[in-house]
Enzyme design. Structure first.
Site, PDB file in Angstrom:
ATOM      1  N   GLY A   7       0.381  -1.144  -0.132  1.00 34.79           N
ATOM      2  CA  GLY A   7      -0.193  -0.079  -0.262  1.00 34.79           C
ATOM      3  C   GLY A   7       1.194   1.298  -0.262  1.00 34.79           C
ATOM      4  N   GLY A  12       2.472   4.811   3.433  1.00 35.56           N
ATOM      5  CA  GLY A  12       3.523   3.775   3.139  1.00 35.56           C
ATOM      6  C   GLY A  12       4.932   4.595   2.214  1.00 35.56           C
ATOM      7  N   LYS A 178      -6.150   7.575  19.988  1.00 29.86           N
ATOM      8  CA  LYS A 178      -6.411   7.721  18.365  1.00 29.86           C
ATOM      9  C   LYS A 178      -7.726   8.245  17.865  1.00 29.86           C
ATOM     10  CE  LYS A 178      -3.599   8.985  14.336  1.00 29.86           C
ATOM     11  NZ  LYS A 178      -2.998   9.220  13.373  1.00 29.86           N
ATOM     12  N   ASN A 182      -9.874  10.628  16.155  1.00 31.50           N
ATOM     13  CA  ASN A 182     -10.752  10.571  15.151  1.00 31.50           C
ATOM     14  C   ASN A 182     -12.277  10.421  15.151  1.00 31.50           C
ATOM     15  OD1 ASN A 182      -8.497   8.173  14.119  1.00 31.50           O
ATOM     16  ND2 ASN A 182      -8.455  10.323  13.123  1.00 31.50           N
ATOM     17  N   ASN A 186     -13.534  12.934  13.055  1.00 30.71           N
ATOM     18  CA  ASN A 186     -13.139  12.573  11.138  1.00 30.71           C
ATOM     19  C   ASN A 186     -14.946  13.591  10.958  1.00 30.71           C
ATOM     20  OD1 ASN A 186     -11.257  12.165  11.903  1.00 30.71           O
ATOM     21  ND2 ASN A 186     -10.513  10.475  10.122  1.00 30.71           N
TER      22      ASN A 186
HETATM   23  N1  LIG Z   1      -1.601  10.010   5.382  1.00 32.43           N
HETATM   24  C1  LIG Z   1      -1.711  10.776   6.747  1.00 32.43           C
HETATM   25  O1  LIG Z   1      -0.971  11.083   7.344  1.00 32.43           O
HETATM   26  C2  LIG Z   1      -1.769   9.190   8.013  1.00 32.43           C
HETATM   27  C3  LIG Z   1      -2.811   8.527   7.446  1.00 32.43           C
HETATM   28  N2  LIG Z   1      -3.136   7.071   9.061  1.00 32.43           N
HETATM   29  C4  LIG Z   1      -3.384   5.491   7.871  1.00 32.43           C
HETATM   30  O2  LIG Z   1      -2.380   5.031   7.188  1.00 32.43           O
HETATM   31  C5  LIG Z   1      -3.189   4.339   6.542  1.00 32.43           C
HETATM   32  C6  LIG Z   1      -2.678   4.006   5.555  1.00 32.43           C
HETATM   33  O3  LIG Z   1      -2.804   5.536   5.095  1.00 32.43           O
HETATM   34  P1  LIG Z   1      -2.453   6.472   3.748  1.00 32.43           P
HETATM   35  O4  LIG Z   1      -1.017   6.219   3.353  1.00 32.43           O
HETATM   36  O5  LIG Z   1      -2.702   8.226   4.264  1.00 32.43           O
HETATM   37  O6  LIG Z   1      -3.991   5.868   2.638  1.00 32.43           O
HETATM   38  P2  LIG Z   1      -3.562   6.211   0.661  1.00 32.43           P
HETATM   39  O7  LIG Z   1      -4.610   6.255   0.719  1.00 32.43           O
HETATM   40  O8  LIG Z   1      -2.506   7.215   0.967  1.00 32.43           O
HETATM   41  O9  LIG Z   1      -2.934   4.833   0.526  1.00 32.43           O
HETATM   42  C7  LIG Z   1      -3.055   3.210   0.647  1.00 32.43           C
HETATM   43  C8  LIG Z   1      -2.262   2.792  -0.712  1.00 32.43           C
HETATM   44  O10 LIG Z   1      -2.529   2.025  -0.468  1.00 32.43           O
HETATM   45  C9  LIG Z   1      -3.272   1.005  -2.148  1.00 32.43           C
HETATM   46  N3  LIG Z   1      -3.599   0.326  -1.997  1.00 32.43           N
HETATM   47  C10 LIG Z   1      -4.325  -0.431  -1.045  1.00 32.43           C
HETATM   48  N4  LIG Z   1      -4.775  -1.754  -1.468  1.00 32.43           N
HETATM   49  C11 LIG Z   1      -3.887  -2.287  -2.752  1.00 32.43           C
HETATM   50  C12 LIG Z   1      -3.672  -3.112  -3.043  1.00 32.43           C
HETATM   51  N5  LIG Z   1      -4.430  -4.498  -3.175  1.00 32.43           N
HETATM   52  N6  LIG Z   1      -2.409  -3.344  -3.888  1.00 32.43           N
HETATM   53  C13 LIG Z   1      -1.734  -2.169  -3.990  1.00 32.43           C
HETATM   54  N7  LIG Z   1      -2.018  -1.022  -3.422  1.00 32.43           N
HETATM   55  C14 LIG Z   1      -3.153  -0.824  -2.893  1.00 32.43           C
HETATM   56  C15 LIG Z   1      -4.124   2.980  -2.170  1.00 32.43           C
HETATM   57  O11 LIG Z   1      -4.534   2.092  -3.871  1.00 32.43           O
HETATM   58  P3  LIG Z   1      -5.824   3.120  -4.298  1.00 32.43           P
HETATM   59  O12 LIG Z   1      -5.905   4.609  -3.488  1.00 32.43           O
HETATM   60  O13 LIG Z   1      -5.824   2.814  -5.533  1.00 32.43           O
HETATM   61  O14 LIG Z   1      -6.839   1.586  -3.483  1.00 32.43           O
HETATM   62  C16 LIG Z   1      -3.514   3.624  -1.842  1.00 32.43           C
HETATM   63  O15 LIG Z   1      -1.990   4.263  -3.036  1.00 32.43           O
HETATM   64  C17 LIG Z   1      -4.694   4.387   6.785  1.00 32.43           C
HETATM   65  O16 LIG Z   1      -5.085   3.571   7.989  1.00 32.43           O
HETATM   66  C18 LIG Z   1      -4.394   6.001   7.321  1.00 32.43           C
HETATM   67  O17 LIG Z   1      -5.890   5.943   8.617  1.00 32.43           O
HETATM   68  C19 LIG Z   1      -2.259   6.714  10.231  1.00 32.43           C
HETATM   69  C20 LIG Z   1      -1.997   8.397  10.405  1.00 32.43           C
HETATM   70  C21 LIG Z   1      -1.258   9.907   9.147  1.00 32.43           C
HETATM   71  C1  LIG Z   2      -5.778  13.222  13.434  1.00 26.65           C
HETATM   72  C2  LIG Z   2      -6.437  13.240  12.256  1.00 26.65           C
HETATM   73  C3  LIG Z   2      -7.425  13.803  12.576  1.00 26.65           C
HETATM   74  C4  LIG Z   2      -5.750  14.706  11.825  1.00 26.65           C
HETATM   75  O1  LIG Z   2      -6.313  14.925  10.551  1.00 26.65           O
HETATM   76  C5  LIG Z   2      -6.219  12.568  11.653  1.00 26.65           C
HETATM   77  O2  LIG Z   2      -5.934  11.051  11.865  1.00 26.65           O
HETATM   78  C6  LIG Z   2      -7.135  12.469  10.518  1.00 26.65           C
HETATM   79  O3  LIG Z   2      -7.681  12.936   9.951  1.00 26.65           O
HETATM   80  O4  LIG Z   2      -7.899  10.774   9.961  1.00 26.65           O
END
Ligand SMILES: NC(=O)C1=CN([C@@H]2O[C@H](COP(=O)(O)OP(=O)(O)OC[C@H]3O[C@@H](n4cnc5c(N)ncnc54)[C@H](OP(=O)(O)O)[C@@H]3O)[C@@H](O)[C@H]2O)C=CC1
Ligand SMILES: CC(C)(CO)C(=O)C(=O)O
Length: 296
Positions: A7, A12, A178, A182, A186
């Site tokens: 992902g 990631g 956390k 949310n 959210n």
């Molecule tokens: N971004 C942030 O600042 C924060 C995020 N999080 C948490 O982290 C997790 C990830 O969030 P985030 O990185 O923002 O999400 P994103 O959507 O940016 O990243 C997830 C990625 O994984 C891809 N994906 C999903 N399934 C597959 C698969 N089977 N094979 C290959 N690629 C795949 C998605 O593609 P597609 O979109 O095409 O499905 C997308 O590009 C979530 O649970 C989020 O709540 C926690 C703290 C902060």
């Molecule tokens: C902590 C918070 C609420 C910050 O935006 C968040 O994790 C989200 O937007 O999903």
């Protein structure tokens, strides 16, 4: 270490970049546009200190985890089972699997698909994709890693790579804290498309958030989770320290994408029902976001 990231999105790519920059062999598993961009220009990280790129391997295929000592699962909560099914047949028996996701049950759900332990990780970072293979860092980056045989070694390697990491036998408590934040912000931010500062100024909003938080705390405590006594203050403080921020759910809805709401307020509603705790405020927020996700 050989590290695979399942992902390759905002989370990631951020952690994948720092590990690759520190000399670890990183393979990103992501969508075709990501694979193409990383193949052409490497993985790009933009942060206050400047923009840089590192060469990493990128693939769309689940067998990208073959040979990895460490697998970071970073998909959104609704994609956990599918991602697990994609990598299940390719994991090294000795690999450690980490869930870097919001929500409290991803590690458990992934472990059920993989039939092996998964370490939960609480992620404190603000990142967003600026384009395929290009991640923007907006703040923090620290992790709380659940305890396992390999957690101390992994935490040391992460910290050396510029990822401040602590190990806790109660990482799930941190995930719940956390989750409560949310649940408070959210949905309200998504339904109004307001950033937290302006949201808190709305009539009745602090009282509504207080109801949501109280329900979450009742469910968490009934589930054996220890919630800090000042959680409501912590939640309300976030609206001040991150006053300009819109929630990830707000961003998902604005882009017409499915959100993680089933794993936020929706999770609290399901858990509350199982434990006999009423959760009307969380139920209403969950329902309203589901309606907004499917406007037609
Ligand atoms: N971004 C942030 O600042 C924060 C995020 N999080 C948490 O982290 C997790 C990830 O969030 P985030 O990185 O923002 O999400 P994103 O959507 O940016 O990243 C997830 C990625 O994984 C891809 N994906 C999903 N399934 C597959 C698969 N089977 N094979 C290959 N690629 C795949 C998605 O593609 P597609 O979109 O095409 O499905 C997308 O590009 C979530 O649970 C989020 O709540 C926690 C703290 C902060
Ligand atoms: C902590 C918070 C609420 C910050 O935006 C968040 O994790 C989200 O937007 O999903």
């Amino acid at each position: 270490m050989n590290v695979a990231v399942v992902g390759a999105g905002a989370v990631g790519c951020y952690y994948g970049f720092l590990l690759a920059q520190a000399g670890h062999a990183v393979t990103l598993i992501g969508r075709p546009a990501l694979v193409e961009a990383v193949g052409a220009a490497g993985l790009v990280l933009e942060r206050a200190a400047g923009t840089a790129s590192v060469p990493v391997r990128a693939t769309e295929a689940g067998d990208g985890v073959s040979g990895a000592d460490l697998v970071l699962v970073c998909v959104k909560s609704g994609d956990t089972e599918a991602a697990g099914a994609m990598i299940a047949g390719h994991l090294d028996p000795a690999a450690t699997i980490l869930s870097l996701q919001n929500g409290v049950d991803n590690a458990e759900r992934l472990a059920a698909v993989l039939d092996r332990p998964v370490v939960p990780v609480a992620v404190y970072v603000a990142t967003a994709m600026a384009g395929p293979g290009h991640v923007r860092h907006n703040g923090r980056g620290d992790l709380i890693l659940g305890a396992s045989k390999t957690s101390d070694r992994i935490a040391a390697a992460f910290t050396a790579a510029g990822i401040p990491t602590t190990v806790s036998a109660r990482a799930v408590d941190a995930l719940w804290a956390k989750l409560i934040t949310n649940c408070a912000y959210n949905a309200l931010s998504a339904l109004t498309q307001r950033p937290y500062g302006r949201l808190l100024q709305g009539e009745g909003v602090v009282a509504a958030i207080t109801d949501v938080v109280r329900e979450c705390v009742a469910v968490a405590e009934a589930d054996g989770v220890s919630v800090p006594p000042d959680i409501l203050d912590t939640v309300l403080d976030l609206g001040v320290t991150m006053s300009g921020q819109r929630s990830s759910t707000a961003q998902d809805l604005a882009r017409g994408r499915a959100s993680e709401i089933d794993h936020l307020n929706g999770f609290v509603v399901r858990k509350g029902a199982a434990l006999g705790i009423p959760t009307p405020a969380n139920r209403l927020l969950h329902t309203l976001v589901k309606l907004a996700e499917h406007k037609d």
